[in-house]
Every structure is written in structure tokens, then in C-alpha cells.
Motif scaffolding. Structure first.
Motif, PDB file in Angstrom:
ATOM      1  N   LEU A 263     -30.975 -20.813  -4.745  1.00 46.62           N
ATOM      2  CA  LEU A 263     -31.055 -21.051  -3.306  1.00 46.62           C
ATOM      3  C   LEU A 263     -31.243 -22.532  -2.954  1.00 46.62           C
ATOM      4  CD1 LEU A 263     -31.218 -19.923  -0.427  1.00 46.62           C
ATOM      5  CD2 LEU A 263     -33.674 -19.581  -0.794  1.00 46.62           C
ATOM      6  N   ILE A 264     -32.081 -23.248  -3.684  1.00 48.85           N
ATOM      7  CA  ILE A 264     -32.462 -24.607  -3.295  1.00 48.85           C
ATOM      8  C   ILE A 264     -31.267 -25.553  -3.187  1.00 48.85           C
ATOM      9  CG2 ILE A 264     -33.760 -26.655  -4.026  1.00 48.85           C
ATOM     10  CD1 ILE A 264     -35.943 -24.803  -5.017  1.00 48.85           C
ATOM     11  N   PRO A 265     -30.402 -25.667  -4.210  1.00 46.97           N
ATOM     12  CA  PRO A 265     -29.270 -26.596  -4.053  1.00 46.97           C
ATOM     13  C   PRO A 265     -28.346 -26.220  -2.913  1.00 46.97           C
ATOM     14  CG  PRO A 265     -29.020 -25.272  -6.046  1.00 46.97           C
ATOM     15  CD  PRO A 265     -30.407 -25.054  -5.558  1.00 46.97           C
ATOM     16  N   ARG A 266     -28.226 -24.950  -2.596  1.00 43.93           N
ATOM     17  CA  ARG A 266     -27.372 -24.540  -1.488  1.00 43.93           C
ATOM     18  C   ARG A 266     -28.004 -24.897  -0.145  1.00 43.93           C
ATOM     19  NH1 ARG A 266     -26.096 -21.952  -5.870  1.00 43.93           N
ATOM     20  NH2 ARG A 266     -23.933 -21.262  -6.161  1.00 43.93           N
ATOM     21  N   LEU A 267     -29.313 -24.792  -0.046  1.00 43.83           N
ATOM     22  CA  LEU A 267     -29.992 -25.248   1.170  1.00 43.83           C
ATOM     23  C   LEU A 267     -29.849 -26.758   1.338  1.00 43.83           C
ATOM     24  CD1 LEU A 267     -33.313 -23.160   1.101  1.00 43.83           C
ATOM     25  CD2 LEU A 267     -31.397 -22.905   2.678  1.00 43.83           C
ATOM     26  N   GLN A 268     -29.932 -27.482   0.226  1.00 43.44           N
ATOM     27  CA  GLN A 268     -29.757 -28.926   0.287  1.00 43.44           C
ATOM     28  C   GLN A 268     -28.377 -29.299   0.810  1.00 43.44           C
ATOM     29  OE1 GLN A 268     -30.662 -29.865  -3.791  1.00 43.44           O
ATOM     30  NE2 GLN A 268     -32.818 -30.301  -3.360  1.00 43.44           N
ATOM     31  N   ARG A 269     -27.356 -28.555   0.397  1.00 39.07           N
ATOM     32  CA  ARG A 269     -25.999 -28.834   0.883  1.00 39.07           C
ATOM     33  C   ARG A 269     -25.883 -28.503   2.363  1.00 39.07           C
ATOM     34  NH1 ARG A 269     -26.961 -30.439  -3.429  1.00 39.07           N
ATOM     35  NH2 ARG A 269     -25.672 -30.296  -5.308  1.00 39.07           N
ATOM     36  N   LEU A 270     -26.547 -27.433   2.802  1.00 35.11           N
ATOM     37  CA  LEU A 270     -26.501 -27.065   4.213  1.00 35.11           C
ATOM     38  C   LEU A 270     -27.161 -28.131   5.079  1.00 35.11           C
ATOM     39  CD1 LEU A 270     -27.301 -23.241   4.017  1.00 35.11           C
ATOM     40  CD2 LEU A 270     -25.127 -24.282   4.651  1.00 35.11           C
ATOM     41  N   THR A 276     -23.883 -27.801   9.820  1.00 34.68           N
ATOM     42  CA  THR A 276     -24.817 -26.703   9.594  1.00 34.68           C
ATOM     43  C   THR A 276     -26.275 -27.126   9.723  1.00 34.68           C
ATOM     44  OG1 THR A 276     -24.670 -27.130   7.222  1.00 34.68           O
ATOM     45  CG2 THR A 276     -23.256 -25.411   8.116  1.00 34.68           C
ATOM     46  N   ALA A 277     -26.567 -28.430   9.634  1.00 33.03           N
ATOM     47  CA  ALA A 277     -27.956 -28.882   9.623  1.00 33.03           C
ATOM     48  C   ALA A 277     -28.688 -28.516  10.922  1.00 33.03           C
ATOM     49  CB  ALA A 277     -28.010 -30.399   9.420  1.00 33.03           C
ATOM     50  N   ALA A 278     -27.990 -28.597  12.046  1.00 34.23           N
ATOM     51  CA  ALA A 278     -28.657 -28.290  13.315  1.00 34.23           C
ATOM     52  C   ALA A 278     -29.117 -26.836  13.386  1.00 34.23           C
ATOM     53  CB  ALA A 278     -27.690 -28.584  14.478  1.00 34.23           C
ATOM     54  N   ASN A 279     -28.395 -25.946  12.707  1.00 36.21           N
ATOM     55  CA  ASN A 279     -28.757 -24.528  12.715  1.00 36.21           C
ATOM     56  C   ASN A 279     -29.858 -24.203  11.719  1.00 36.21           C
ATOM     57  OD1 ASN A 279     -26.732 -23.932  14.612  1.00 36.21           O
ATOM     58  ND2 ASN A 279     -25.189 -23.795  12.993  1.00 36.21           N
ATOM     59  N   MET A 280     -30.273 -25.170  10.891  1.00 38.01           N
ATOM     60  CA  MET A 280     -31.297 -24.935   9.891  1.00 38.01           C
ATOM     61  C   MET A 280     -32.693 -25.230  10.424  1.00 38.01           C
ATOM     62  SD  MET A 280     -29.572 -23.878   7.337  1.00 38.01           S
ATOM     63  CE  MET A 280     -30.762 -23.950   6.016  1.00 38.01           C
ATOM     64  N   ARG A 281     -32.788 -25.754  11.632  1.00 36.99           N
ATOM     65  CA  ARG A 281     -34.100 -26.112  12.170  1.00 36.99           C
ATOM     66  C   ARG A 281     -34.874 -24.882  12.590  1.00 36.99           C
ATOM     67  NH1 ARG A 281     -31.901 -31.075  16.004  1.00 36.99           N
ATOM     68  NH2 ARG A 281     -31.225 -32.405  14.306  1.00 36.99           N
TER      69      ARG A 281
END
Length: 281
Positions: A263-270, A276-281
Motif C-alpha cells: 500500500l505505501i508506495p502506491r499511496l506515495q504515487r497518489l 489525485t493528491a487533492a482527493n487524498m486530503r
């Protein structure tokens, strides 16, 4: 750029539902600016910042105009950063590569209107060593297929791998298709014409998949220091591997296997992608 100077972007329709003339003039100014930044274009197309496309797609300028007339701009897009405009006062960015032709990849930027983020940093931050290595790999993969192409190497690889998976295509069939594609393009193209090179490119991006053997009945995973070397289920003694009678190959074939996507490297790419970063907040 003062937000008030571009207040026209969000004053599109008058009381009768007609377009304000200043909005039409402003759209023309936007198109003129976008076309003056060839390094941010996809051939003769520009990213469409309408409320539906949200800078995801490269579209011809006349269609972009129609989209803006119909749907308006995305919210708080006072700085046209996807078209090459910089906010030298408040921009803090991680410089990364772009995917072309409708790809979602953009340098992640924290720059937004001052009313949304009053505590902006004025200094630029370099990406950490791990991120920098990833960006360097993407820079190499993001090269155009050939001069003048609107597709990048990575965009084609991603699309072709998806086609291979959806149609259960054999490796031999994939190789033949890619070899034909390479032959049909200009001689100076950089298409990867075999599956081995394609996997090598994707693997270098760091999104690896871990294969873990499972009990045939699902009672346990052969994973971890205590269990990864077992040859049978510790609960019901069912064998881990199939019996290959008469086979000359000594490769062990498990009855069941799962695929673990870290999961971690995929979250880093997001978080590294502006789309996609704005939707991760």
C-alpha cells in the motif's frame, strides 16, 4: 496573478443565461496563453481546464472553448499552472514529469488561492532522494515515442499491458503485436517491442507485487519467518505444492497463490500526482 484580475473566470452567465462578453474575451486570452507554451501542449492540443475535463485531457483549442463556454473553469484555477504559468510568489512544488495524451500525472503543487491557504511557503523544496529517483525514472519513461508524437513511452506501455490483461493475451502474441507496432512507426521510435523489456520498465517504477503461496483450503499463508518454508498446512497437513508426475521441470507449483500489492508506495504515487493528491486530503 491577482485573483481579482481573473474574476471573469467564474462570472460566465448573465441573468438571461447568455455568456458575458468579458468571459468570452478571457477564454480567448487563455487559449492564446496556452498555445504560447508548446512544452505544455500535446502536439497542437492543450489541456482542457473545464469543470468536466479538469486538465486531464489534451483537446484541440476549439473544443476547449466549447467546453469552457458550456461548463466553465474548474474551481480556484486562477493560476494556469497546467498550461505553464508559474506563481513565483506562493508556489511550492515538487518537480516531476508529465504524462502526455490525457494522462493524469502532474507535478504536485501546493499553490492555491491565498484565501484557501494563508500560510503558504515562499521557498521551493526539492524532492527527497527516493522521490527524486522515482521522478528520474519517470522522466526517462515519459519520453515521446518519436518526435512529434502525442504519446509517451509509459502511456503506451500502460495501455498495451492493460489490453494484454483484459484479453488474456499470450506473451508471444504481445511480442508480435509490439514488434508490428514498432515497425509501423517512424524509424526513430522508442517502442519497447517485447514483454521482457516492458516488465523491466514497469518494475523500475517501484510498484512491485509480492506473490504469497496459500493453503489450498485457505487456512493459512506461507508467509513470514515461521511459515514461508513449510511444505504443508500446519493446521490440516494439506500439501503446499502440486505433484507434477512425469514432469522434467523441478519448479514447484503451489495449489493456490495470492498477490500482495504493497500500500505505501502506491499511496506515495497518489500523493505525487496532482490529479489525485487533492482527493487524498
Amino acid at each position: 496573478m491577482n485573483n481579482l484580475e481573473r474574476s471573469w473566470m467564474y462570472e460566465r452567465l448573465d441573468g438571461r443565461g447568455a455568456l458575458y462578453s468579458r468571459f468570452v474575451t478571457g477564454v480567448d486570452e487563455f487559449i492564446q496563453f496556452a498555445c504560447s507554451q508548446p512544452n505544455r501542449m500535446g502536439g497542437d492540443k492543450v489541456r482542457c481546464p473545464c469543470a468536466k475535463c479538469q486538465n486531464y485531457k489534451f483537446i484541440d483549442v476549439e473544443t476547449v472553448k466549447c467546453h469552457l463556454y458550456q461548463s466553465g473553469f474548474i474551481k480556484n484555477y486562477f493560476i494556469w499552472k497546467h498550461q505553464g504559468e508559474r506563481d513565483d510568489i506562493s508556489e511550492t512544488s515538487y518537480v516531476g514529469p508529465n504524462f502526455s495524451q490525457g494522462s493524469n500525472w502532474q507535478p504536485y503543487s501546493n499553490s492555491e488561492p491565498e484565501s484557501s491557504h494563508p500560510f503558504q511557503h515562499s521557498m521551493e523544496e526539492d524532492p527527497n532522494p527516493v522521490s527524486k529517483k522515482f521522478y528520474d525514472l519517470l522522466d526517462a519513461a515519459d519520453a515521446k515515442l518519436y518526435p512529434g508524437s502525442s504519446f509517451s513511452q509509459l502511456a503506451v506501455v500502460s495501455r498495451m499491458l492493460n489490453i494484454k490483461m483484459e484479453n488474456s493475451m499470450s506473451q508471444r502474441g504481445y511480442n508480435q503485436m509490439m514488434q508490428f507496432l514498432k515497425e509501423s512507426l517512424p524509424e526513430d521510435n522508442i517502442v519497447l517491442d517485447n514483454y521482457y523489456q516492458t516488465k523491466k520498465l514497469v518494475r523500475s517504477l517501484g510498484l512491485l507485487v509480492e506473490k504469497i503461496d496459500c493453503c489450498e483450503s485457505g487456512y493459512m499463508l506461507y508467509w513470514g519467518d515461521d511459515d514461508e518454508n513449510l511444505t504443508s498446512c500446519k493446521f490440516y497437513s494439506k500439501p503446499r505444492y502440486k505433484c507434477c508426475v512425469g514432469s522434467r521441470k523441478r519448479k514447484l507449483v503451489p495449489y493456490k497463490r495470492m498477490y500482495y500489492f504493497s500500500l505505501i508506495p502506491r499511496l506515495q504515487r497518489l500523493y505525487a500526482s496532482h490529479a489525485t493528491a487533492a482527493n487524498m486530503r
